[in-house]
Write an enzyme that holds these catalytic residues in place. Structure first.
Site, PDB file in Angstrom:
ATOM      1  N   ALA A  70       0.868  -1.176   0.000  1.00 58.77           N
ATOM      2  CA  ALA A  70       0.000   0.000   0.000  1.00 58.77           C
ATOM      3  C   ALA A  70       0.902   1.224   0.000  1.00 58.77           C
ATOM      4  CB  ALA A  70      -0.881  -0.009   1.240  1.00 58.77           C
ATOM      5  N   GLY A 115       0.501  -5.002   0.917  1.00 58.23           N
ATOM      6  CA  GLY A 115      -0.655  -5.082   0.023  1.00 58.23           C
ATOM      7  C   GLY A 115      -0.341  -5.754  -1.311  1.00 58.23           C
ATOM      8  N   GLU A 118      -0.575  -9.332  -0.679  1.00 64.46           N
ATOM      9  CA  GLU A 118      -2.003  -9.636  -0.483  1.00 64.46           C
ATOM     10  C   GLU A 118      -2.741  -9.700  -1.818  1.00 64.46           C
ATOM     11  OE1 GLU A 118      -2.189  -6.437   2.594  1.00 64.46           O
ATOM     12  OE2 GLU A 118      -3.300  -7.940   3.735  1.00 64.46           O
ATOM     13  N   GLU A 138       4.043  -5.138   7.579  1.00 67.88           N
ATOM     14  CA  GLU A 138       3.144  -4.188   8.254  1.00 67.88           C
ATOM     15  C   GLU A 138       3.506  -3.932   9.720  1.00 67.88           C
ATOM     16  OE1 GLU A 138       2.206  -6.348   6.001  1.00 67.88           O
ATOM     17  OE2 GLU A 138       0.615  -5.489   4.753  1.00 67.88           O
TER      18      GLU A 138
HETATM   19  N1  CO8 Z   1       4.514   3.283  -0.535  1.00 67.03           N
HETATM   20  C1  CO8 Z   1       4.923   4.466  -1.034  1.00 67.03           C
HETATM   21  N2  CO8 Z   1       6.087   4.627  -1.693  1.00 67.03           N
HETATM   22  C2  CO8 Z   1       6.857   3.548  -1.870  1.00 67.03           C
HETATM   23  C3  CO8 Z   1       6.501   2.293  -1.351  1.00 67.03           C
HETATM   24  C4  CO8 Z   1       5.259   2.175  -0.668  1.00 67.03           C
HETATM   25  N3  CO8 Z   1       4.833   1.019  -0.166  1.00 67.03           N
HETATM   26  N4  CO8 Z   1       7.479   1.400  -1.663  1.00 67.03           N
HETATM   27  C5  CO8 Z   1       8.410   2.097  -2.331  1.00 67.03           C
HETATM   28  N5  CO8 Z   1       8.044   3.391  -2.465  1.00 67.03           N
HETATM   29  C6  CO8 Z   1       8.777   4.481  -3.144  1.00 67.03           C
HETATM   30  C7  CO8 Z   1       9.965   4.953  -2.312  1.00 67.03           C
HETATM   31  O1  CO8 Z   1       9.544   5.874  -1.320  1.00 67.03           O
HETATM   32  C8  CO8 Z   1      10.812   5.582  -3.395  1.00 67.03           C
HETATM   33  O2  CO8 Z   1      10.257   6.819  -3.729  1.00 67.03           O
HETATM   34  P1  CO8 Z   1      11.218   8.112  -3.955  1.00 67.03           P
HETATM   35  O3  CO8 Z   1      12.086   7.709  -5.105  1.00 67.03           O
HETATM   36  O4  CO8 Z   1      10.249   9.194  -4.272  1.00 67.03           O
HETATM   37  O5  CO8 Z   1      11.983   8.276  -2.653  1.00 67.03           O
HETATM   38  C9  CO8 Z   1      10.587   4.659  -4.602  1.00 67.03           C
HETATM   39  O6  CO8 Z   1       9.341   4.000  -4.343  1.00 67.03           O
HETATM   40  C10 CO8 Z   1      11.657   3.615  -4.791  1.00 67.03           C
HETATM   41  O7  CO8 Z   1      11.797   2.881  -3.581  1.00 67.03           O
HETATM   42  P2  CO8 Z   1      13.178   2.742  -2.764  1.00 67.03           P
HETATM   43  O8  CO8 Z   1      14.077   3.883  -3.108  1.00 67.03           O
HETATM   44  O9  CO8 Z   1      12.846   2.523  -1.345  1.00 67.03           O
HETATM   45  O10 CO8 Z   1      13.761   1.413  -3.439  1.00 67.03           O
HETATM   46  P3  CO8 Z   1      14.776   0.374  -2.766  1.00 67.03           P
HETATM   47  O11 CO8 Z   1      15.207  -0.520  -3.861  1.00 67.03           O
HETATM   48  O12 CO8 Z   1      15.821   1.093  -1.960  1.00 67.03           O
HETATM   49  O13 CO8 Z   1      13.879  -0.462  -1.719  1.00 67.03           O
HETATM   50  C11 CO8 Z   1      11.940  -1.673  -1.008  1.00 67.03           C
HETATM   51  C12 CO8 Z   1      12.858  -1.266  -2.194  1.00 67.03           C
HETATM   52  C13 CO8 Z   1      12.690  -2.600  -0.075  1.00 67.03           C
HETATM   53  C14 CO8 Z   1      10.751  -2.397  -1.617  1.00 67.03           C
HETATM   54  C15 CO8 Z   1      11.497  -0.397  -0.274  1.00 67.03           C
HETATM   55  O14 CO8 Z   1      10.975   0.514  -1.216  1.00 67.03           O
HETATM   56  C16 CO8 Z   1      10.448  -0.623   0.783  1.00 67.03           C
HETATM   57  O15 CO8 Z   1      10.755  -1.101   1.869  1.00 67.03           O
HETATM   58  N6  CO8 Z   1       9.169  -0.257   0.476  1.00 67.03           N
HETATM   59  C17 CO8 Z   1       8.083  -0.305   1.413  1.00 67.03           C
HETATM   60  C18 CO8 Z   1       7.637  -1.713   1.630  1.00 67.03           C
HETATM   61  C19 CO8 Z   1       6.527  -1.779   2.640  1.00 67.03           C
HETATM   62  O16 CO8 Z   1       6.690  -1.572   3.831  1.00 67.03           O
HETATM   63  N7  CO8 Z   1       5.330  -2.127   2.145  1.00 67.03           N
HETATM   64  C20 CO8 Z   1       4.210  -2.399   2.977  1.00 67.03           C
HETATM   65  C21 CO8 Z   1       3.355  -1.213   3.151  1.00 67.03           C
HETATM   66  S1  CO8 Z   1       2.098  -1.524   4.334  1.00 67.03           S
HETATM   67  C22 CO8 Z   1       0.887  -2.268   3.476  1.00 67.03           C
HETATM   68  O17 CO8 Z   1       1.049  -2.643   2.364  1.00 67.03           O
HETATM   69  C23 CO8 Z   1      -0.404  -2.392   4.208  1.00 67.03           C
HETATM   70  C24 CO8 Z   1      -1.432  -3.146   3.380  1.00 67.03           C
HETATM   71  C25 CO8 Z   1      -2.771  -3.103   4.028  1.00 67.03           C
HETATM   72  C26 CO8 Z   1      -3.453  -1.779   3.856  1.00 67.03           C
HETATM   73  C27 CO8 Z   1      -4.840  -1.847   4.325  1.00 67.03           C
HETATM   74  C28 CO8 Z   1      -5.609  -0.567   4.428  1.00 67.03           C
HETATM   75  C29 CO8 Z   1      -5.082   0.696   3.885  1.00 67.03           C
END
Ligand code: CO8
Length: 261
Positions: A70, A115, A118, A138
């Site tokens: 998400a 997500g 999921e 999460e």
């Molecule tokens: N949301 C928003 N932006 C994201 C997300 C995300 N989940 N994942 C990556 N991005 C963005 C980064 O912020 C970055 O943006 P910018 O270039 O503007 O800074 C861009 O995408 C590239 O990402 P990274 O630079 O972080 O890339 P890396 O190769 O260094 O890392 C990872 C890749 C490991 C995947 C890292 O991006 C990461 O940890 N992402 C988040 C993963 C995460 O925690 N996901 C779970 C979110 S919680 C969730 O999904 C809840 C679901 C249920 C919701 C129910 C109701 C709402």
């Protein structure tokens, strides 16, 4: 028409009635914001009505991610009510995919986190590339999976492995995902689409009404009543300090410090 284009979603269909549905937000690793969920809903409306589409393969744009979860920026603004509501809205889209009358295959071409995992789990079959990564991170944001992950992960990998994955939030790679039952198959990045289309063609040799009935009957044995609980708890966590800390820490690119408040 056989194709559909929305802000964050592309759909293209070949002569065999196999559609490729691409989530197209590669600069944010295809993270699911409200727009993506709306566009996916539109795409499934289109696929449902289109007699020439027999099967859908969902994948993510770019080489790095299927869907990295998400959208955390959007998540960070949720409160109890909007959190519960957002969870329930996503759950209903993912339930619709799970119950869809035509087969849906996830081609997991990189990160499938939160997500994103999921969404993949809501599809009928999952094929991975060698760089596929699954994780439910999460808890590291002060949350729980809110789009059905607490229900579908135990169904796919068993309760013990699901507990471990959700409580640690750790990522697993393609090979382990396949051994655990999350991925049906793993292929090299170059071959994955072709191999997934071969699987699709095998499925499409069969009677469409028998496919629909199979999906419906298999799902009937896995009806879960934990979805409402998941949405309620998700909403409740959106009120905590730990949730604010967890999402702020991600956006500020630092480690979270949780207090239990
Ligand atoms: N949301 C928003 N932006 C994201 C997300 C995300 N989940 N994942 C990556 N991005 C963005 C980064 O912020 C970055 O943006 P910018 O270039 O503007 O800074 C861009 O995408 C590239 O990402 P990274 O630079 O972080 O890339 P890396 O190769 O260094 O890392 C990872 C890749 C490991 C995947 C890292 O991006 C990461 O940890 N992402 C988040 C993963 C995460 O925690 N996901 C779970 C979110 S919680 C969730 O999904 C809840 C679901 C249920 C919701 C129910 C109701 C709402």
């Amino acid at each position: 028409s056989t194709s559909l284009e929305r802000e964050t979603v592309l759909l293209e269909t070949d002569d065999n009635g196999i559609s490729i549905l691409t989530i197209n937000r590669p600069d944010k690793l295809n993270a699911l914001n409200k727009q993506v969920l709306d566009d996916l809903g539109d795409a499934f409306d289109f696929i449902e009505k289109a007699d020439h589409i027999h099967l859908t393969i969902i994948t993510g744009a770019g080489e790095k991610a299927f869907v990295a979860g998400a959208d955390i920026k959007e998540l960070s603004t949720l409160d109890k009510q909007s959190g519960e509501q957002t969870s329930a809205t996503g759950q209903s889209l993912f339930n619709r995919i799970e119950q869809f009358s035509k087969p849906v295959i996830a081609l997991v071409n990189g990160y499938a986190l939160g997500g994103g995992a999921e969404l993949a789990m809501a599809c009928h079959i999952r094929v991975g590339t060698e760089n596929a990564v699954f994780g439910l991170p999460e808890v590291s944001l002060g949350l729980i999976p809110g789009y059905g992950g607490t229900q579908r992960l135990p169904q796919l990998v068993g309760k013990g492995k699901a507990m471990e994955m959700i409580l640690t939030g750790k990522q697993i790679k393609a090979e382990e995902a396949q051994k655990s039952g999350l991925l049906n198959a793993v292929h090299s990045t170059e071959n994955a689409l072709e191999k997934t289309k071969e699987l699709a063609s095998q499925i499409l040799k069969n009677s469409p009404q028998a496919l629909t009935a199979s999906i419906s009957a298999i799902n009937a044995g896995f009806r879960s009543n934990g979805f409402a609980k998941e949405a309620t708890l998700f909403g409740r966590l959106c009120e905590t300090d730990d949730f604010k800390e967890g999402t702020s820490a991600f956006l500020e690119k630092r480690k979270a410090k949780f207090t239990g408040n």
